[in-house]
Write a protein that holds these residues in place. Structure first.
Motif, PDB file in Angstrom:
ATOM      1  N   ALA A 145       0.831  -1.217   0.000  1.00 44.60           N
ATOM      2  CA  ALA A 145       0.000   0.000   0.000  1.00 44.60           C
ATOM      3  C   ALA A 145       0.862   1.262   0.000  1.00 44.60           C
ATOM      4  O   ALA A 145       0.615   2.218   0.727  1.00 44.60           O
ATOM      5  N   SER A 183      -3.080   5.476  -1.910  1.00 42.50           N
ATOM      6  CA  SER A 183      -2.533   4.150  -2.186  1.00 42.50           C
ATOM      7  C   SER A 183      -3.191   3.498  -3.382  1.00 42.50           C
ATOM      8  O   SER A 183      -4.277   3.889  -3.808  1.00 42.50           O
ATOM      9  N   GLN A 188      -3.714  -0.186  -3.811  1.00 45.78           N
ATOM     10  CA  GLN A 188      -3.501  -1.471  -3.176  1.00 45.78           C
ATOM     11  C   GLN A 188      -4.241  -2.601  -3.883  1.00 45.78           C
ATOM     12  O   GLN A 188      -5.291  -2.404  -4.491  1.00 45.78           O
ATOM     13  N   SER A 238      -5.060  -6.955  -3.131  1.00 43.50           N
ATOM     14  CA  SER A 238      -4.951  -8.065  -2.176  1.00 43.50           C
ATOM     15  C   SER A 238      -4.405  -9.284  -2.908  1.00 43.50           C
ATOM     16  O   SER A 238      -4.740  -9.527  -4.069  1.00 43.50           O
TER      17      SER A 238
END
Length: 489
Positions: free
Chosen positions: A391, A416, A418, A420
């Protein structure tokens, strides 16, 4: 001559014929013969599935919308909204395709579709036409080049992009005919003393343009031959005379062995070596091109010949290509099972690195090779693992390409970017590896070239003694992905 391990062979194969492979797939396929793995890649058990984000009955392009404004059917506010929706549909199609590349579904088809997208470069702003074009190159990606060439040549997106909708009897437009010869089949060559190209003459282009008169499309996005706009007079192309139509030009192009050599050379550079300039490479290409021509332009057969050749796995061939931005992005998705929190991030990354799918820079596509790397793009490439996995903060701006559409596509908020990762699946593949060997095992999977002593020392320094096994794997993975060597495949 130094040879490479079976694991390296499998990783090399999956990078060139796809977008890498998960550690579990590499471990599994390393137990099988290369020929069997290649045949499974070519003859995938996945049935062809079109990518769909928009209703195909809604073929309304910018000109149609502008005409609707002029005639009062919609106002300028509605026009702006419809154009915005068109851009969003193309963005969604882009994201859907990248996500498909980053999955394990039919990866060779998607890799070859990426190749054909660069070869048959096309850029229009009508989402339905773009969707049809994309699914056409995906559908025929592993079929015969003749079927692919004919299908793409009749796509509304390509006919619009190369101005053949305006190619009419008594007012021929040569753009489409020229690019079909120069970029799609015969290739560019130096001009001769008479000003003509070695592979075709200006007279060939002019008469081919006359043959393509009448090729267009209707409001429903269907190819249409407009007979009243076709020049049915005598034409001479490549020394043959007749009342040729567009299909005849395609046939004449396929009859020329130079077409097979041009496509084979380009595919060799894509899969094997971007230089392909020495005598050895030329001899290989000659052999491959002869087979390609004699086998009726069978793409799958050509791929099998390349991907099962001993020379394809020579150390000099492994890790000698710079990953395209899409290779890099889809490869990270594939390896770690990445899921992006914001789909717009996928567009932002592509634009920052200089390759936005469905928006090639021109009719010649992306130049590739060393052109992928400059000081700003290399910095962003090396920061990308940290941005996605840790991030990190985005401070780099996308490249300016002067196109308002790609600018709109890649707009995103500050902060950010980001994603997963499916860390459990990734970590399980290294469960039996001791801590001291972990950097080398991860590097042998993530890099196509051996980890040097200085690099290893820098990587090992990142390990915190009191960190958990999971934390070590995640930190080492992000660190190795940030090495310049990760940019090679």
């Amino acid at each position: 001559m130094r040879s490479i391990s079976k694991q390296q062979q499998i990783q090399h194969l999956f990078w060139r014929a796809g977008f890498g492979a998960t550690p579990a797939v590499v471990q599994r396929e390393s137990q099988r013969s290369i020929k069997k793995v290649v045949r499974d890649l070519i003859h995938s058990d996945q049935s062809f599935a079109p990518l769909t984000v928009v209703d195909t009955s809604q073929l309304v392009d910018r000109k149609d919308l502008q005409n609707m404004v002029r005639t009062g059917l919609i106002d300028r506010t509605m026009l702006k909204q419809r154009l915005k929706e068109n851009t969003e549909h193309i963005r969604d199609l882009n994201v859907l395709w990248v996500e498909r590349m980053g999955s394990s579904q039919d990866v060779l088809r998607e890799k070859m579709a990426l190749f054909w997208h660069g070869h048959f470069a096309c850029r229009v702003l009508n989402p339905v036409a773009v969707q049809q074009y994309l699914n056409t190159i995906r559908k025929h990606a592993l079929g015969t080049f003749g079927d692919l060439l004919m299908a793409v040549s009749k796509e509304p997106a390509m006919l619009q992009f190369l101005n053949n909708q305006q190619n009419r009897k008594n007012a021929p437009n040569e753009n489409f005919a020229r690019e079909v010869m120069e970029l799609f089949t015969l290739g560019r060559t130096d001009s001769g003393a008479d000003g003509s190209a070695n592979n075709y003459t200006e007279a060939d282009v002019k008469d081919a343009a006359r043959a393509f008169t009448g090729w267009g499309f209707n409001a429903q996005g269907e190819f249409m031959f407009r007979k009243n706009q076709h020049d049915d007079g005598l034409k001479t192309i490549f020394g043959q005379s007749g009342t040729f139509a567009g299909e005849d030009v395609i046939r004449l192009l396929l009859e020329r062995k130079q077409t097979a050599r041009f496509i084979t050379t380009k595919l060799y550079r894509f899969l094997v070596d971007e230089q392909a300039a020495n005598a050895t490479a030329r001899a290989r290409i000659d052999t491959l091109a002869d087979r390609f021509y004699n086998k009726g332009y069978d793409i799958a057969d050509l791929l099998e010949s390349i991907l099962t050749a001993d020379w394809f796995y020579e150390p000099a061939v492994v890790g000698n290509r710079i990953k395209s931005p899409v290779d890099l992005l889809a490869g990270m998705e594939h390896a770690l099972g990445l899921q992006f929190e914001q789909k717009q991030s996928l567009i932002f990354i592509q634009r920052t690195l200089g390759q936005v799918l469905l928006y090639p820079p021109n009719v010649a596509g992306w130049p590739g090779g060393r052109n992928w790397i400059d000081s700003s793009s290399l910095l962003f490439r090396m920061k990308l693992p940290d941005l996605l996995l840790q991030a990190g903060q985005v401070t780099i701006r996308p490249k300016e390409d002067g196109d308002v559409n790609t600018e709109l596509l890649s707009k995103r908020g500050k902060g950010s970017m980001q994603a997963s990762a499916d860390w459990k699946a990734f970590e399980d593949a290294f469960a039996s590896v001791s801590t001291d060997k972990l950097p080398d095992e991860l590097a042998s999977y993530l890099l196509q070239q051996p980890l040097g002593a200085a690099q290893r020392a820098a990587v090992v320094k990142r390990i915190k003694p009191d960190s958990s096994r999971s934390e070590q794997i995640r930190l080492l993975t992000a660190t190795i992905m940030a090495l310049p060597e990760y940019q090679l495949c």
